[in-house]
Design an enzyme around this catalytic site. Structure first.
Site, PDB file in Angstrom:
ATOM      1  N   GLN A 175      44.236  69.266  56.095  1.00 15.78           N
ATOM      2  CA  GLN A 175      44.055  70.219  55.000  1.00 15.78           C
ATOM      3  C   GLN A 175      45.187  70.080  53.973  1.00 15.78           C
ATOM      4  OE1 GLN A 175      41.373  72.224  54.396  1.00 15.78           O
ATOM      5  NE2 GLN A 175      42.405  72.648  52.466  1.00 15.78           N
ATOM      6  N   LYS A 207      35.313  74.867  57.253  1.00 16.24           N
ATOM      7  CA  LYS A 207      34.832  73.512  57.531  1.00 16.24           C
ATOM      8  C   LYS A 207      34.485  73.368  59.013  1.00 16.24           C
ATOM      9  CE  LYS A 207      37.485  71.768  53.660  1.00 16.24           C
ATOM     10  NZ  LYS A 207      38.803  71.299  53.197  1.00 16.24           N
ATOM     11  N   ASP A 261      37.399  62.473  54.810  1.00 10.98           N
ATOM     12  CA  ASP A 261      37.703  63.263  53.614  1.00 10.98           C
ATOM     13  C   ASP A 261      38.110  62.329  52.461  1.00 10.98           C
ATOM     14  OD1 ASP A 261      37.798  65.774  52.420  1.00 10.98           O
ATOM     15  OD2 ASP A 261      39.928  66.063  52.858  1.00 10.98           O
TER      16      ASP A 261
END
Ligand code: NAP
Length: 285
Positions: free
Chosen positions: A98, A54, A121
């Site tokens: 994450q 990413k 996200d």
């Protein structure tokens, strides 16, 4: 006749080109690049790879990235402190923590410490609520990626029946809500669903998001159905039996090369959205 394979790399490249243009305009106007901060807790090799992937895509679209790492024994408070610090930092536009974090860390508390305006996200409770109510905010990236793939192939979903296999807060539940908002009739399946084959057989659209390689058998799929395989399992395997599905589906997103590249492209686009919104450049859902 075989299914049309949905080319996530090509659709992601189009989105990345748009993102790069917008990032360039932002950088010209504000003297700094839109910035994504990633937070990795612990040493899980797969998570490390995902974070690196990413962050490494950022420069190509004109974004900066910051990487923050905490040891595997970090407490919830320590991770929350980092997330709060990033939420308060005006040089950071988007925050990605994450998933999964180590077992001793309360992931929900960590996700909910992300400022809504930076939750690119789409993982916080507030973001889920906004998405479910159709309010401005950030949708979870993989569900948004799935909707963008459907749009890129001009697949009209209104009035269709969909089955979503999986009910996680980052994938199954939000993709079901996004499809519902598009007037799809949605059935959500999970590990306790009594007859998965029967549910799949009814569906015009199948979203597989269980993390079980080959769970969805080709012969279950209604001929002509649209199949989106969000599963990503060791060995580059999806949740759908590719060989069987490609014979019956009208459209199929392959693994790899389908939903995965789109997810990262959406993350980068949403980071630029966050930067723009913070500076009042544009306000959109
Ligand atoms: P998760 O949190 O483990 O959730 C899995 C879901 O699947 C759960 O709701 C579970 O049901 C359900 N499930 C498990 N076994 C099942 C079975 N035999 N039949 C029906 N349902 C079953 O996983 P996740 O984070 O949502 O991820 C799902 C998959 O998507 C994984 O392969 C992951 O790697 C992949 N993924 C891909 C991307 C991407 O960018 N392409 C992004 C995120 C995730 P219960 O709720 O009953 O346990």
């Amino acid at each position: 006749m075989g299914a049309v394979l949905m080319d996530g790399h090509a659709v992601a490249a189009d989105l990345n080109r748009e993102t790069a243009v917008r990032a360039g305009v932002f950088t010209q106007a504000h003297g700094r690049r839109p910035t994504l901060a990633t937070v990795l807790v612990g040493d899980d090799p797969a998570s490390r790879t995902y974070v690196r992937m990413k962050a490494s895509r950022c420069p190509a679209v004109g974004l900066d990235s910051q990487r923050h790492e905490l040891p595997g024994h970090a407490s919830t408070e320590q991770v929350v402190d980092v997330v709060r610090m990033l939420s308060d930092d005006p040089r950071v536009d988007g925050i990605l923590v994450q998933h999964p974090v180590p077992a001793q860390v309360d992931e929900r508390r960590v996700f909910d410490a992300i400022a809504s305006a930076k939750d690119v996200d789409g993982v916080s409770t507030a973001s889920f609520g906004a998405m479910a109510f159709g309010e401005p905010g950030f949708a979870s990236c993989t569900p948004a990626a799935i909707l963008r793939l459907l749009d890129a192939y001009e697949i009209d979903v209104a009035g269709k029946r969909a089955v979503v296999i999986g009910r996680s807060p980052i994938l199954g539940k939000p993709v079901a809500m996004l499809l519902l908002a598009r007037d799809v009739t949605v059935t959500i399946c999970h590990s306790r669903t009594a007859d998965l084959a029967e549910a799949v057989a009814q569906a015009d659209i199948v979203v597989a998001a269980a993390g079980r390689p080959g769970l969805v058998r080709g012969e279950w799929i209604k001929p002509g159905a649209v199949v989106l395989d969000a599963g990503y399992n060791p060995g580059n395997l999806g949740d759908v039996d590719y060989v069987g599905a490609v014979e019956r589906a009208s459209y199929l997103s392959p693994v790899p090369g389908g939903v995965g590249p789109m997810t990262i492209a959406v993350l980068l686009a949403q980071t630029v959205d966050a930067a723009e919104r913070a500076h009042g450049v544009r306000l959109s859902a």
